[in-house]
Design an enzyme around this catalytic site. Structure first.
Site, PDB file in Angstrom:
ATOM      1  N   THR A  22       0.833  -1.198   0.000  1.00  0.00           N
ATOM      2  CA  THR A  22       0.000   0.000   0.000  1.00  0.00           C
ATOM      3  C   THR A  22       0.869   1.250   0.000  1.00  0.00           C
ATOM      4  OG1 THR A  22      -0.225   0.320   2.399  1.00  0.00           O
ATOM      5  CG2 THR A  22      -1.702  -1.289   1.366  1.00  0.00           C
ATOM      6  N   SER A  47       9.517   0.643  14.341  1.00  0.00           N
ATOM      7  CA  SER A  47       9.823   1.714  15.291  1.00  0.00           C
ATOM      8  C   SER A  47      11.144   2.335  14.858  1.00  0.00           C
ATOM      9  CB  SER A  47       9.876   1.109  16.702  1.00  0.00           C
ATOM     10  OG  SER A  47      10.405   2.009  17.629  1.00  0.00           O
ATOM     11  N   ASN A  79       4.764   0.253   8.410  1.00  0.00           N
ATOM     12  CA  ASN A  79       6.062   0.863   8.074  1.00  0.00           C
ATOM     13  C   ASN A  79       5.950   2.352   7.763  1.00  0.00           C
ATOM     14  OD1 ASN A  79       8.879   0.934   6.693  1.00  0.00           O
ATOM     15  ND2 ASN A  79       7.454   1.493   5.049  1.00  0.00           N
ATOM     16  N   LYS A 122       7.821   7.214  18.137  1.00  0.00           N
ATOM     17  CA  LYS A 122       8.316   5.836  18.108  1.00  0.00           C
ATOM     18  C   LYS A 122       8.264   5.214  19.510  1.00  0.00           C
ATOM     19  CE  LYS A 122       9.061   5.639  13.652  1.00  0.00           C
ATOM     20  NZ  LYS A 122       8.203   4.789  12.789  1.00  0.00           N
ATOM     21  N   TYR A 125       9.779  13.279  16.983  1.00  0.00           N
ATOM     22  CA  TYR A 125       9.810  12.037  16.185  1.00  0.00           C
ATOM     23  C   TYR A 125      10.031  10.840  17.107  1.00  0.00           C
ATOM     24  CZ  TYR A 125      11.680   8.309  13.237  1.00  0.00           C
ATOM     25  OH  TYR A 125      11.911   7.090  12.652  1.00  0.00           O
ATOM     26  N   ASP A 178      -3.404   6.130   2.349  1.00  0.00           N
ATOM     27  CA  ASP A 178      -2.784   7.137   3.209  1.00  0.00           C
ATOM     28  C   ASP A 178      -3.200   6.740   4.622  1.00  0.00           C
ATOM     29  OD1 ASP A 178      -2.351   9.355   4.858  1.00  0.00           O
ATOM     30  OD2 ASP A 178      -2.584  10.758   3.200  1.00  0.00           O
ATOM     31  N   THR A 198      18.114   5.187   3.235  1.00  0.00           N
ATOM     32  CA  THR A 198      16.912   5.421   2.415  1.00  0.00           C
ATOM     33  C   THR A 198      16.807   6.937   2.249  1.00  0.00           C
ATOM     34  OG1 THR A 198      15.432   5.729   4.295  1.00  0.00           O
ATOM     35  CG2 THR A 198      15.789   3.456   3.554  1.00  0.00           C
TER      36      THR A 198
HETATM   37  P1  NAP Z   1      11.345   6.773   3.275  1.00  0.00           P
HETATM   38  O1  NAP Z   1      12.287   6.247   2.273  1.00  0.00           O
HETATM   39  O2  NAP Z   1      11.170   8.240   3.439  1.00  0.00           O
HETATM   40  O3  NAP Z   1       9.913   6.085   3.027  1.00  0.00           O
HETATM   41  C1  NAP Z   1       8.815   6.450   3.812  1.00  0.00           C
HETATM   42  C2  NAP Z   1       7.595   5.742   3.305  1.00  0.00           C
HETATM   43  O4  NAP Z   1       6.472   6.101   4.152  1.00  0.00           O
HETATM   44  C3  NAP Z   1       7.235   6.168   1.899  1.00  0.00           C
HETATM   45  O5  NAP Z   1       6.765   5.025   1.224  1.00  0.00           O
HETATM   46  C4  NAP Z   1       6.117   7.179   2.117  1.00  0.00           C
HETATM   47  O6  NAP Z   1       5.212   7.249   1.042  1.00  0.00           O
HETATM   48  C5  NAP Z   1       5.421   6.538   3.306  1.00  0.00           C
HETATM   49  N1  NAP Z   1       4.500   7.438   3.977  1.00  0.00           N
HETATM   50  C6  NAP Z   1       4.756   8.592   4.626  1.00  0.00           C
HETATM   51  N2  NAP Z   1       3.621   9.110   5.104  1.00  0.00           N
HETATM   52  C7  NAP Z   1       2.624   8.277   4.741  1.00  0.00           C
HETATM   53  C8  NAP Z   1       1.230   8.261   4.933  1.00  0.00           C
HETATM   54  N3  NAP Z   1       0.578   9.236   5.580  1.00  0.00           N
HETATM   55  N4  NAP Z   1       0.507   7.223   4.434  1.00  0.00           N
HETATM   56  C9  NAP Z   1       1.125   6.231   3.759  1.00  0.00           C
HETATM   57  N5  NAP Z   1       2.438   6.191   3.517  1.00  0.00           N
HETATM   58  C10 NAP Z   1       3.183   7.215   4.013  1.00  0.00           C
HETATM   59  O7  NAP Z   1      11.769   6.287   4.740  1.00  0.00           O
HETATM   60  P2  NAP Z   1      12.155   4.836   5.299  1.00  0.00           P
HETATM   61  O8  NAP Z   1      13.521   4.918   5.800  1.00  0.00           O
HETATM   62  O9  NAP Z   1      11.803   3.781   4.329  1.00  0.00           O
HETATM   63  O10 NAP Z   1      11.172   4.792   6.557  1.00  0.00           O
HETATM   64  C11 NAP Z   1      10.220   3.753   6.722  1.00  0.00           C
HETATM   65  C12 NAP Z   1       9.953   3.580   8.205  1.00  0.00           C
HETATM   66  O11 NAP Z   1      11.168   3.243   8.871  1.00  0.00           O
HETATM   67  C13 NAP Z   1       9.418   4.843   8.896  1.00  0.00           C
HETATM   68  O12 NAP Z   1       8.416   4.477   9.820  1.00  0.00           O
HETATM   69  C14 NAP Z   1      10.652   5.367   9.619  1.00  0.00           C
HETATM   70  O13 NAP Z   1      10.293   6.139  10.748  1.00  0.00           O
HETATM   71  C15 NAP Z   1      11.353   4.081   9.986  1.00  0.00           C
HETATM   72  N6  NAP Z   1      12.791   4.224  10.254  1.00  0.00           N
HETATM   73  C16 NAP Z   1      13.656   4.569   9.277  1.00  0.00           C
HETATM   74  C17 NAP Z   1      15.003   4.679   9.580  1.00  0.00           C
HETATM   75  C18 NAP Z   1      16.041   5.031   8.571  1.00  0.00           C
HETATM   76  O14 NAP Z   1      17.180   5.357   8.957  1.00  0.00           O
HETATM   77  N7  NAP Z   1      15.763   4.960   7.275  1.00  0.00           N
HETATM   78  C19 NAP Z   1      15.458   4.442  10.890  1.00  0.00           C
HETATM   79  C20 NAP Z   1      14.530   4.103  11.869  1.00  0.00           C
HETATM   80  C21 NAP Z   1      13.202   3.983  11.534  1.00  0.00           C
HETATM   81  P3  NAP Z   1       5.293   8.382  -0.134  1.00  0.00           P
HETATM   82  O15 NAP Z   1       6.167   7.777  -1.185  1.00  0.00           O
HETATM   83  O16 NAP Z   1       3.870   8.534  -0.548  1.00  0.00           O
HETATM   84  O17 NAP Z   1       5.876   9.626   0.480  1.00  0.00           O
END
Ligand code: NAP
Length: 287
Positions: free
Chosen positions: A38, A139, A88, A157, A153, A61, A188
């Site tokens: 999704t 998280s 996620n 979490k 933020y 969303d 990412t």
């Molecule tokens: P990312 O590359 O920015 O991807 C974020 C994803 O979340 C995108 O697919 C985005 O969709 C989606 N999203 C944001 N708001 C949304 C909403 N309201 N409804 C549906 N989808 C939504 O970041 P990521 O690193 O993959 O992060 C994924 C998860 O991992 C997050 O929860 C983040 O907090 C967690 N995390 C990441 C890291 C890291 O270092 N990367 C570390 C700890 C935790 P769009 O394409 O539509 O914007």
């Protein structure tokens, strides 16, 4: 309906357009599972993953509770069941706690916390009905240890951690697992402009704390130590476990932060133990 028996597992993943969500979706599809991937715009999922028989791309969303219900209904109509939910979808907010406006805070909670709850409530009835399933909540290292510049933020979490810990206790008797995955810094677009919100309010008093993080973020971005492909493979191992953990920290940075926090908490608790133990009603003496 696409016969669910063709697929060992059926996944439902939020925020699967890119980043960690897209990697987990690709890894699950790669080993023959079905994936309901999704995204706010389902077309971005198909662009990323290509059309495949095991893939259903659905608009979601997560801030829209009604849409979460429709997405889950579409998943069940197509594959007949959901075995694994990966909550996620999420994004970061950079700024000192005081610098973050009420609107910025509210919007972040709408996605990272209330969105996760919307989707979880929509998926759980059929998991309870089948007495099986696994809820995986993404998280963060920041869900275990908060840091200057990312306080709001991290608080979202921490909420995810609290919700998951309770889910773990409530769902285990029903045959359903719950795990909170705590990634460290993974490479990412998380720290890039299209994902990361940054509070425009900058207060000079926070230059050495939150301000320092603002400077560092652009240096860290796209140089993070964590490999999202390896993260996805770790999640595959997680769902294969007979007894999955409540918490799965991922990355050596997370392991170091957890160890440091444990030392800090133990040391501080020992230093303040006498006062901490002084607040019970006095025990009645046996006559
Ligand atoms: P990312 O590359 O920015 O991807 C974020 C994803 O979340 C995108 O697919 C985005 O969709 C989606 N999203 C944001 N708001 C949304 C909403 N309201 N409804 C549906 N989808 C939504 O970041 P990521 O690193 O993959 O992060 C994924 C998860 O991992 C997050 O929860 C983040 O907090 C967690 N995390 C990441 C890291 C890291 O270092 N990367 C570390 C700890 C935790 P769009 O394409 O539509 O914007």
């Amino acid at each position: 309906m696409n016969s669910s028996s063709n697929f060992p597992r059926v996944w439902f993943i939020t925020g699967a357009s890119r980043g960690i969500g897209a990697r987990i979706a690709a890894a699950a599809l790669g080993r023959g599972d079905a994936v309901v991937a999704t995204a706010r715009d389902a077309a971005t999922v198909t662009q990323r993953l290509g059309a495949q028989s095991g893939l259903l791309a659905v608009d979601l969303d997560v801030t829209d509770e009604a849409q979460a219900g429709h997405a889950v209904a579409a998943a069940l109509a197509h594959f007949g069941r959901i075995d694994i939910l990966v909550n996620n979808a999420g994004y970061g907010l950079m700024g000192a706690v005081e610098e973050s406006s009420a609107d910025e805070v509210r919007r972040l909670y709408e996605t990272n916390v209330f969105g996760l709850l919307h989707v979880t409530r929509a998926v759980l009835p059929q998991m309870r009905e089948h007495r099986r399933g696994h809820v995986i909540n993404i998280s963060s290292l920041g869900g275990y240890q908060s840091v200057a510049g990312f306080g709001v933020y991290c608080s979202t979490k921490f909420a995810v951690e609290g919700i998951t810990e309770a889910l773990h206790a409530e769902l285990a008797p029903l045959g359903i697992h719950a795990t909170t995955v705590e990634p460290g810094y993974f490479r990412t677009e998380f720290l890039e402009g299209q994902s990361l919100a940054t509070s425009p309010r900058v207060l000079a008093d926070y230059a050495a704390t939150s301000g320092r993080i603002r400077e560092l973020a652009s240096q860290i971005s796209l140089n993070q130590p964590g490999d999202p492909e390896r993260l996805a493979q770790a999640v595959l191992r997680l769902v294969d476990a007979d007894t999955p953990p409540l918490r799965l920290p991922l990355g050596t940075d997370t392991l170091a932060a957890i160890a440091a926090k444990h030392v800090f908490v133990e040391t501080e608790t020992a230093a303040w133990r006498e006062l901490a133990a002084s607040t019970d009603f006095p025990k009645a003496h046996a006559s």
